[in-house]
Write a protein that holds these residues in place. Structure first.
Motif, PDB file in Angstrom:
ATOM      1  N   ILE A 148      -0.861   1.171   6.677  1.00 49.97           N
ATOM      2  CA  ILE A 148      -0.307   2.684   6.376  1.00 49.97           C
ATOM      3  C   ILE A 148      -1.154   3.144   5.183  1.00 49.97           C
ATOM      4  N   ALA A 149      -1.238   2.192   4.053  1.00 51.82           N
ATOM      5  CA  ALA A 149      -2.040   2.251   2.427  1.00 51.82           C
ATOM      6  C   ALA A 149      -3.250   2.720   3.559  1.00 51.82           C
ATOM      7  N   ASN A 150      -3.519   1.355   3.750  1.00 57.71           N
ATOM      8  CA  ASN A 150      -5.710   1.756   4.397  1.00 57.71           C
ATOM      9  C   ASN A 150      -5.560   2.840   5.067  1.00 57.71           C
ATOM     10  N   PHE A 151      -4.504   3.748   6.309  1.00 60.60           N
ATOM     11  CA  PHE A 151      -5.205   4.443   6.064  1.00 60.60           C
ATOM     12  C   PHE A 151      -5.427   5.761   5.490  1.00 60.60           C
ATOM     13  N   THR A 152      -4.567   6.218   4.280  1.00 63.37           N
ATOM     14  CA  THR A 152      -4.271   6.850   2.897  1.00 63.37           C
ATOM     15  C   THR A 152      -5.475   6.805   2.479  1.00 63.37           C
TER      16      THR A 152
END
Length: 309
Positions: free
Chosen positions: A171-175
Motif C-alpha cells: 500500500i505504501a509503495n503504491f503511493t
C-alpha cells in the motif's frame, strides 16, 4: 552509585531492549534520562557475555540465568517465558497496526514522505520478528518436551504479523510509485477495506493473546464484508480500465498497481483468519484446516449453491 541502584538501571536498559526495539544507545539513554556513556558502561559486560547482541537483541537463555541478580520474585521459567513472548507479540501487533494505518493515511492524502515513513517502519517489524524467533528458540531449548513446546506457535504468529507488514508495504509503495491520485469512488471502497481489515487484525490478535475465541464470529463477519468490498473495488477498476485508451500505458499500469492494493487488504484479512484459527488450536486443540482460505470460500459457495437447488 550503589550496586542495587546500578542493577535497577541495568534492568531498565534491558527492558527497553526487550520491549521497545531501540536502534542506538542514544535512544536508550534518552528514554531513561541518563548519559549514553553510562549506557555503554552498563551494556559492555552484557555484550562480552553474549547476553546482549547487536543491534540490541537479548539472548534470553543467558539472560534468564543472569537475571537472578535483580532480586525479583521469580515464577516458573516456562510461565515467565510465555508471558514475555506474548508481550513481545502484543507490541509487534500494535506496531504492525500503526504501520498499516500510516500506509493507508499516506494513500489517502497522497503524501510520499508519509509513505516512506511507513516503509521504514517495516525494518522495525522485521527486527521484532527476529526477537520473537530468538525467544521461541530459547523457550524450546529450556524444556523441549513440555507443553511449553507449543511456544513454537508464537513464532508462527510473529511471521503472520510480519506478512501483514509486507502487505502494508504494498500500500505504501503504491503511493511512492504512482503519480495518479485515487478517485473518490474507489477511495470509498478502500476506506472501508482498511477499516475492516484493521479490525480483523486487532480482534484476531486479541483472540490469540487473551484467549477471546468468541471473537471469531466477528472476524468471520468482517471477512464476508471484506470480500464483498473487494469484488466491488475490482469491478470499479475493471470499468475504469475499459474506459482508458489502449495507448495510455501509464494509466493501465496504475490500475494494475491499484488492484494489488485491493489484494493486499484481502490478504491481510486472510492472515487474520489464520491467526484466529491458530488461537483455537493453541488453547482448545481445535485442529487448523490445511485448506487455504480462498479455496474454503469457494467450497462454501459451491455448497451454498447446492443447498439452494
Amino acid at each position: 552509585m550503589t550496586k542495587k541502584s546500578k542493577n535497577s538501571t541495568l534492568k531498565e536498559v534491558l527492558d527497553i531492549i526487550l520491549y521497545e526495539n531501540p536502534s542506538t544507545q542514544d535512544e536508550i539513554a534518552e528514554k531513561l534520562g541518563i548519559t549514553r556513556r553510562y549506557v555503554t558502561k552498563l551494556l559492555q559486560p552484557m555484550v562480552k557475555k553474549g547476553i546482549v547482541r547487536r543491534a540490541y537483541i537479548l539472548d534470553l537463555k543467558k539472560y534468564d540465568d543472569f537475571s537472578e541478580m535483580f532480586e525479583e520474585e521469580k515464577t516458573s521459567r516456562e510461565h515467565a517465558g510465555s508471558y514475555l513472548i506474548k508481550d513481545l507479540l502484543k507490541n509487534m501487533s500494535e506496531h504492525v497496526c500503526k504501520q498499516l494505518k500510516t500506509s493507508f493515511e499516506a494513500l489517502l492524502t497522497h503524501k510520499k514522505d508519509q509513505a516512506n515513513d511507513a516503509l521504514k517502519m517495516d525494518f522495525i517489524t522485521n527486527n521484532m520478528l527476529e526477537k520473537v524467533r530468538s525467544s521461541v528458540d530459547t523457550a524450546i531449548a529450556i524444556n523441549p518436551y513440555s507443553e511449553f513446546s507449543k511456544t513454537v506457535v508464537f513464532g508462527e504468529i510473529a511471521y503472520d504479523l510480519e506478512r501483514i507488514g509486507d502487505h502494508s508495504g504494498i500500500i505504501a509503495n503504491f503511493t511512492m510509485q504512482e503519480s495518479y491520485e485515487v478517485d473518490t469512488e474507489m477511495m470509498d471502497y478502500l476506506k472501508e477495506m482498511y477499516k475492516t481489515s484493521k479490525k480483523m487484525v486487532s480482534w484476531s490478535m486479541d483472540a490469540f493473546l487473551n484467549e477471546k475465541l468468541d471473537l471469531k464470529e466477528e472476524v468471520m463477519s468482517c471477512e464476508d464484508k471484506l470480500h464483498q468490498l473487494q469484488k466491488k473495488a475490482l469491478n470499479c477498476i475493471a470499468t475504469q480500465m475499459a474506459e482508458t485508451p489502449f495507448e495510455d500505458k501509464d494509466r493501465s499500469t496504475y490500475y494494475l498497481s491499484l488492484s494489488r492494493v485491493v489484494k493486499a487488504f484481502e490478504r491481510i484479512g486472510d492472515i487474520s483468519i489464520e491467526i484466529i484459527d491458530t488461537a483455537g488450536e493453541f488453547y482448545h486443540n481445535i485442529p487448523r484446516t490445511t485448506t487455504p482460505e480462498r479455496f474454503r470460500r469457494r467450497e462454501q459457495k459451491i455448497e451454498k449453491a447446492r443447498r439452494e437447488e
